[in-house]
Design an enzyme around this catalytic site. Sequence first.
Site, short mmCIF file in Angstrom:
data_model
loop_
_atom_site.label_atom_id
_atom_site.label_comp_id
_atom_site.label_asym_id
_atom_site.label_seq_id
_atom_site.Cartn_x
_atom_site.Cartn_y
_atom_site.Cartn_z
N THR A 42 -18.54 60.69 65.90
CA THR A 42 -17.11 60.76 66.15
C THR A 42 -16.83 60.63 67.65
OG1 THR A 42 -16.86 62.17 64.21
CG2 THR A 42 -15.02 62.13 65.76
N ASP A 227 -14.05 56.59 60.56
CA ASP A 227 -15.01 57.70 60.58
C ASP A 227 -15.32 58.11 59.14
OD1 ASP A 227 -16.67 59.61 61.60
OD2 ASP A 227 -15.12 60.77 62.63
P1 ATP Z 1 -20.68 64.81 61.99
O1 ATP Z 1 -21.72 64.02 61.26
O2 ATP Z 1 -20.79 66.25 61.67
O3 ATP Z 1 -19.31 64.24 61.83
P2 ATP Z 1 -20.87 63.53 64.55
O4 ATP Z 1 -22.07 62.65 64.49
O5 ATP Z 1 -19.56 62.92 64.39
O6 ATP Z 1 -21.07 64.75 63.54
P3 ATP Z 1 -19.78 64.63 66.95
O7 ATP Z 1 -18.84 65.56 66.33
O8 ATP Z 1 -19.25 63.38 67.55
O9 ATP Z 1 -20.95 64.29 65.93
O10 ATP Z 1 -20.64 65.35 68.06
C1 ATP Z 1 -21.20 66.64 67.84
C2 ATP Z 1 -21.07 67.46 69.10
O11 ATP Z 1 -21.96 66.98 70.09
C3 ATP Z 1 -19.69 67.39 69.71
O12 ATP Z 1 -19.36 68.63 70.24
C4 ATP Z 1 -19.86 66.36 70.80
O13 ATP Z 1 -18.94 66.51 71.84
C5 ATP Z 1 -21.28 66.61 71.28
N1 ATP Z 1 -21.92 65.42 71.85
C6 ATP Z 1 -22.20 64.27 71.25
N2 ATP Z 1 -22.80 63.40 72.08
C7 ATP Z 1 -22.92 64.03 73.26
C8 ATP Z 1 -23.48 63.67 74.55
N3 ATP Z 1 -24.03 62.49 74.77
N4 ATP Z 1 -23.41 64.60 75.51
C9 ATP Z 1 -22.88 65.82 75.30
N5 ATP Z 1 -22.34 66.21 74.14
C10 ATP Z 1 -22.37 65.34 73.13
MG MG Z 2 -18.04 63.21 62.95
#
Ligand code: ATP
Ligand code: MG
Length: 726
Positions: A42, A227
């Site tokens: 996301t 998403d």
């Molecule tokens: P889900 O599968 O549960 O939807 P997702 O893959 O969409 O998860 P995100 O919600 O985008 O994951 O990210 C998870 C957490 O990690 C968030 O708090 C995000 O800000 C943090 N995060 C992701 N990438 C980074 C990065 N490169 N540096 C620091 N924080 C990060």
């Molecule tokens: Mg997500």
Amino acid sequence: MSAAPSIDVERLLEGLNPPQREAVTHEGGPLLILAGAGSGKTRVLTHRIAWLVGTGRVQPNEILAITFTNKAAAEMRERVELLVGRRTRAMWVMTFHAACARMLRVEAPRLGYTRQFTIYDQADSRRLVKRSIDELGIDPKRFTPAAIQHQISDAKNKLRDADAYGQMVGSFFEQTVADVYRLYESELHRMNAMDFDDLLFRSVNVLELFPEVRERYTTAFRHILVDEYQDTNHAQYRWLQLLTGEERNLMVVGDDSQAIFGFRGADITNILDFEEEFPDALTVKLEQNYRSTQTILSAANAVISNNRGRKNKNLWTDLGQGDPIHVRELDDEHAEARFVAREIERIVDEGASRAEIAVFYRTNAQSRVLEDTLVRANLAYQVIGGTKFYERAEVKDAVAYLTLLLNPQDVVAFTRVANSPRRGIGATSLGRVTGFANTMGIPVFDAAADPEEVPGLGAAAVKAFTRFMGTMRVLRERAETGPPVAELLEEVLRETGYLEALEAERTIEAQGRIENLAELVEVAREYDGTAESPTLGEFLQQIALIADADTRVDDEGLITLMTLHNAKGLEFPIVFMIGCEEGVFPHSRALDEGGLEEERRLAYVGITRAERDLYMTYARTRNVFGARTYGARSRFVDEVPVDLTDREEQRLAPGMRPRATVWDDGDIDAARMSPVAYSLGDDVKHAAFGIGKVIAVEPGGIVVLHFRDHGDRKFVADLAPLERVS
Ligand code: ATP
Ligand code: MG
């Protein structure tokens, strides 16, 4: 328009790891991110929006970003807004349903609806299915409205209309569904209404039937980003396909291990086949998890490894081991709720904010006991996805009144309010009027406004209709001048006599209803104050969409309660998963092979929401639909390796009620002793009421005390500020 501050593209890219950056800066064309939970999918999606806008590659209004729940959409919008500020306003960042509704507010006339069409929620639609069943003379006990509604919904998600469905029927049941489907459809259309599934289906219809419309939207939306793509169904898939223009700027992100909407027709192959459909797609893998401790991640990996057929992903984190997963066994659902409340109090005492805490359960019905307990413990919470407020009768009545002012053809709304409050319009007279409107092909509003024309209406009924419609006509004229929605609503409640009738009741219940209506006026006022150009139609649309999943404003300091399905995409430092019992979770309806794997993915979703602390609790007995049941601990608890957990289970000597909790290693922690046991006649000191005597002890840890000055009062022994005095 004021110039928006420029976006610092360098800084935008700094907070990303190399594969994330590659995805964010992908020039154009199809893009797929298939990666595990918490890996930043996301984040990549929102940063990509900012990058596209910040580098001038697209205008904000050329962005269409889609996700599944209202909560997730709100969060996505917030994240984008943090990056690009007010430009977000011009973007379409919303759920599938909201985007379709918005499109149809413009295009619906092409399909024979007016722009003011009504959106029927699940309950409205169920009612209409039932009416159709009755009208066809089908025995509702043989085929329930729920079952038929589910079949119709399923067909719509596959873009099968009543004719297409009718051509494929095999069984008698399907033939019945086909008949109901046909009548239900024509009824919906006649009432100028759409159900939730129609929002997608009709949008697809418009895009397919009118090339110029499709052309307009594909040109308008130069970049589409989706998403949670693993949960798209066929209709959503087709909709996206139709909207993707020649540049094919379609980005989809998802995780096959988190597909949890199969029961609603979601088709996991949509994501798995993306590369086949777009052989030139850039595929990006993300493997670092930024959300959870290693313990939580290992637990999630262990649980999901019991599913077959999933793409292998190796998630790792550098956030350290963290605390073990807390597994707790409790007596019953009340004890479970009290444990959660106590634990939350402790955590908050230690400095955490309530907003950092979430409690997940498998079914909505599980929230009530918890809610009661939290209220008593004075812990503020919000329920996401509980349609409660909008499902209350008085709120629905008020909404129906407003709907009718906008759409005079709406028979369901008309039927709902005609005799509420009572004004001498009986079911028979009402039937005569709707029947007459039907025969004459005129809006029910017009038929009722001219009751003398309706055959078979008695003089009293004619009078009642005349008076009622007199009021309604004035209100309708008033509505047409476009007053603030809150004002209009207040006038409706006053002029129709609705409030007066409640006030005359003088009961606590009626008082509650009045308060709910005041709250609804407040909702309208908030809407009037924040919408760009408020209209009654848009207000009603928002309410209809809230029905599926929604919130009472995301204040800081509220504990969040929600079903596991609604938790998708979100994250919380501290997570409780309650009701981890066979039959509850996994749900008893889902114990066959496919169903079980979907339940396990749901467990994976739940576990991976937690950043720091995860609790899994289960009760030895629980009331399910009025019957006490004894469930075994959920297999999902057992699938978490023991060495990742700290477990607290009750070992009982025969015939004894538990007094203290025993750790596996035999330790007894005085601080976590179960409630002090009170006996009749004990003297107990209450912080506010002073000293009283125990006069009764009731199941569920309730004590009844008698105070000299305050009479008899009931307390939950381990929540109330009580102390035994010797
Ligand atoms: P889900 O599968 O549960 O939807 P997702 O893959 O969409 O998860 P995100 O919600 O985008 O994951 O990210 C998870 C957490 O990690 C968030 O708090 C995000 O800000 C943090 N995060 C992701 N990438 C980074 C990065 N490169 N540096 C620091 N924080 C990060
Ligand atoms: Mg997500």
